[in-house]
Enzyme design. Sequence first.
Site, short mmCIF file in Angstrom:
data_model
loop_
_atom_site.label_atom_id
_atom_site.label_comp_id
_atom_site.label_asym_id
_atom_site.label_seq_id
_atom_site.Cartn_x
_atom_site.Cartn_y
_atom_site.Cartn_z
N GLU B 70 -5.34 -32.14 2.40
CA GLU B 70 -6.07 -33.32 1.91
C GLU B 70 -7.53 -33.01 1.59
OE1 GLU B 70 -3.88 -33.48 4.36
OE2 GLU B 70 -2.40 -34.90 3.60
N HIS B 139 0.08 -43.83 10.70
CA HIS B 139 0.60 -44.04 9.33
C HIS B 139 0.57 -45.51 8.93
CE1 HIS B 139 2.24 -39.99 9.93
NE2 HIS B 139 2.47 -39.93 8.63
C1 TPP Z 1 -2.25 -34.87 7.04
C2 TPP Z 1 -0.90 -35.24 6.58
N1 TPP Z 1 -0.56 -35.08 5.29
C3 TPP Z 1 0.65 -35.43 4.84
C4 TPP Z 1 1.57 -35.96 5.69
C5 TPP Z 1 2.92 -36.42 5.18
N2 TPP Z 1 3.93 -35.46 5.64
C6 TPP Z 1 4.60 -35.65 6.78
S1 TPP Z 1 5.58 -34.37 7.15
C7 TPP Z 1 5.14 -33.54 5.76
C8 TPP Z 1 5.73 -32.22 5.47
C9 TPP Z 1 5.47 -31.24 6.56
O1 TPP Z 1 6.06 -30.03 6.24
P1 TPP Z 1 6.19 -28.87 7.31
O2 TPP Z 1 4.87 -28.61 7.93
O3 TPP Z 1 6.87 -27.74 6.66
O4 TPP Z 1 7.11 -29.50 8.44
P2 TPP Z 1 8.65 -29.94 8.34
O5 TPP Z 1 8.67 -31.33 7.83
O6 TPP Z 1 9.35 -29.00 7.47
O7 TPP Z 1 9.12 -29.89 9.76
C10 TPP Z 1 4.22 -34.28 5.03
C11 TPP Z 1 3.63 -33.88 3.75
C12 TPP Z 1 1.19 -36.14 7.04
N3 TPP Z 1 2.01 -36.70 7.93
N4 TPP Z 1 -0.02 -35.75 7.46
#
Ligand code: TPP
Lengths: 323, 336
Positions: B70, B139
């Site tokens: 972000e 959220h």
């Molecule tokens: C700061 C932030 N940005 C975006 C999100 C939205 N979001 C939640 S999970 C996710 C993906 C995370 O990917 P990864 O780190 O690979 O974990 P996985 O879901 O594969 O376990 C996103 C973009 C968030 N929760 N927090």
Amino acid sequence: MQYSQDGLLRAYRRMATIRQFEERLHEEIAKGEIPGFTHLYAGQEAAAVGVCEHLDNDDMIVSTHRGHGHCIAKGCDVKAMMKEIYGRRDGLCKGRGGSMHIADTSIGMLGANGIVGAGAPQAVGAAIAARAEGKGKVAIAFSGDGACNQGTTFEAMNMAAVISVPAIFVFENNHYSEHTGDKYAVATDRDIASRAKAFGMEVWRANGCDFYDTFETMAELLDHVRGSGKPAAIELDTERFYGHFEGDPQRYRAKGEVDRLREERDALKIFRAHEATDEMLDLAQLDAIDEEVTALIDAAVDEAREAEKCDPSQIEEDVYAAY
Amino acid sequence: MAVMNIREAINQTLHDAMERDPSVILLGEDVAGGAGTAGGQEAIGGIWGTSTGLIGKFGPERVIDTPISESAIIGAAAGAALAGMRPVAELMFADFIGVCGDQLINQIAKFRYMFGGKARCPVVVRLIYGAGMNSAAQHSQAFYNLLTAIPGLKVVLPTTPADAKGLMNEALHGDDPVMFFEHKALYGKKGEVPEGLHRVPFGHARMAREGGDVTIVALGRMVSFAEKVADKLAEEGIGCDVIDPRTTSPLDEEAILDSVEQTGRLVVVDESPPRCSVATDITALVAQKAFSSLDAPPECVTAPHTPIPFAPELERAYVPGPPAIEAAVRRTLDWG
Ligand SMILES: Cc1ncc(C[n+]2csc(CCOP(=O)(O)OP(=O)(O)O)c2C)c(N)n1
Ligand SMILES: [Mg+2]
């Protein structure tokens, strides 16, 4: 590596518990019983368990939005977790956190986290505390292939290396961050461990769908960290079997992808196949564990459903001041 | 006029703007979706459905799927704006201003003033906000209060499809950073939307109801709750003015003061917690500038001073609703 029967049975029980917990949630969520967004950990069991089987309650972990597996592997009460996910008053966090915010600091589970990338710096702080205590304890940050792109993760790795604390960065690469592939979002040719190496850390890689590989690689890593007091990192190649969240239509997947993963990359199948050719465990013992786990999860869901709901008059508890 | 919901109005406005102005770009996480996957680009079209179809039309140079970063998203938007573009940057959840706070608060808010009026920084940050979906403490937050407090930022809260279009077009025509707050629970709200380059100037409130006995100023999703209460009380012969400020910075002070001078009674309804809020700000405004018109103490109907709880029973108690608004209106009438 020398395994004990008890140790292997415990590891299998934890993996089976995670799997059945998540599969059952998948069903219950489809029925509309569970509020909010839920991110299931199924497919990644060997990662959480292969790491946490080395830890005791004084070692600490920080987790992610996909945290159920980390919680169970660290020893959180499964029934209290289920109640939390149902939003019940005697859930592990009094129904205030839900799926994304399960924590039990009394056993070194410092919290699942809704903010991607928030955990890694906290593990550095926990490692400062571990160093101060001087008992050879460690602090582990679980992060995904998405979280590894967050500046906070880079800052945490650099700081851990600079101040030399026993922080461990566990990267679970399940190849997706939401709907985006690691091929696109991780610029270092999908290689996360090399980033940690660039900060001067020792790094390891393992198959995060294979308990034995993860466990044995973690043993080496922990020897290094506990011996040197320095941080380290490990990248675990793993898979998620369900959508990013429950309800995700998963249009980014290849045709038949999940079927193939469940065939070839299932941590429980891999464990069983290993034991089938090994003398350590009898498969009947694993069947018996499966049944016990099913009974536990059934009871957890039944109790969560019946449990008392939250009381709105208590909404202002646990804040320092009310207005 | 076409009838559509807020999600569609925003999507259509972005399509039109990108068509009209090649300097408009969109960036954020999964705004197209599917990058680097077998399903391929545009597997998603934005997790809120507001950026559907854009990458197909304008390509990945203008519709930029970013890693989860972000600070870099908002920082890149700032740099692109200083260099002459009009970036629209999406924060999937407004809560993530916690991650990119510096770029918002110390960077884009400051450039124009700090650089002697020479720099322009027309970034539109789309912040998806609000409680009501059991998304818990990280959220669900309605952070317009924090950003309203920062000089240099304009803060916009559309509550109808027509305003979503008009305010977005206005944002895309100005030279200043605009914090564009979209409530998750309002995306499906339908209404008529004017054709063409419909613009709604900032700092002009919308009078959602006229009644003359009590002034209700409501923010974001709270407007529809206030309208409900006004309609109910109208049946009893109690008339409520319902004011939707539409932008909290600039704030249409005149519309609020004019109304209170008539009614003598003020109720402010705000989804964020009570301290240092837009509700207390508007209450202070009225106390300072319409003191002698007041017939009763102003009422604030807000969330409690707590993080947002997960459990449905608790979240329902958290979000201000029509019963609390109605009770506040009656207190102003019963006072004295
Ligand atoms: C700061 C932030 N940005 C975006 C999100 C939205 N979001 C939640 S999970 C996710 C993906 C995370 O990917 P990864 O780190 O690979 O974990 P996985 O879901 O594969 O376990 C996103 C973009 C968030 N929760 N927090
Ligand atoms: Mg991932």
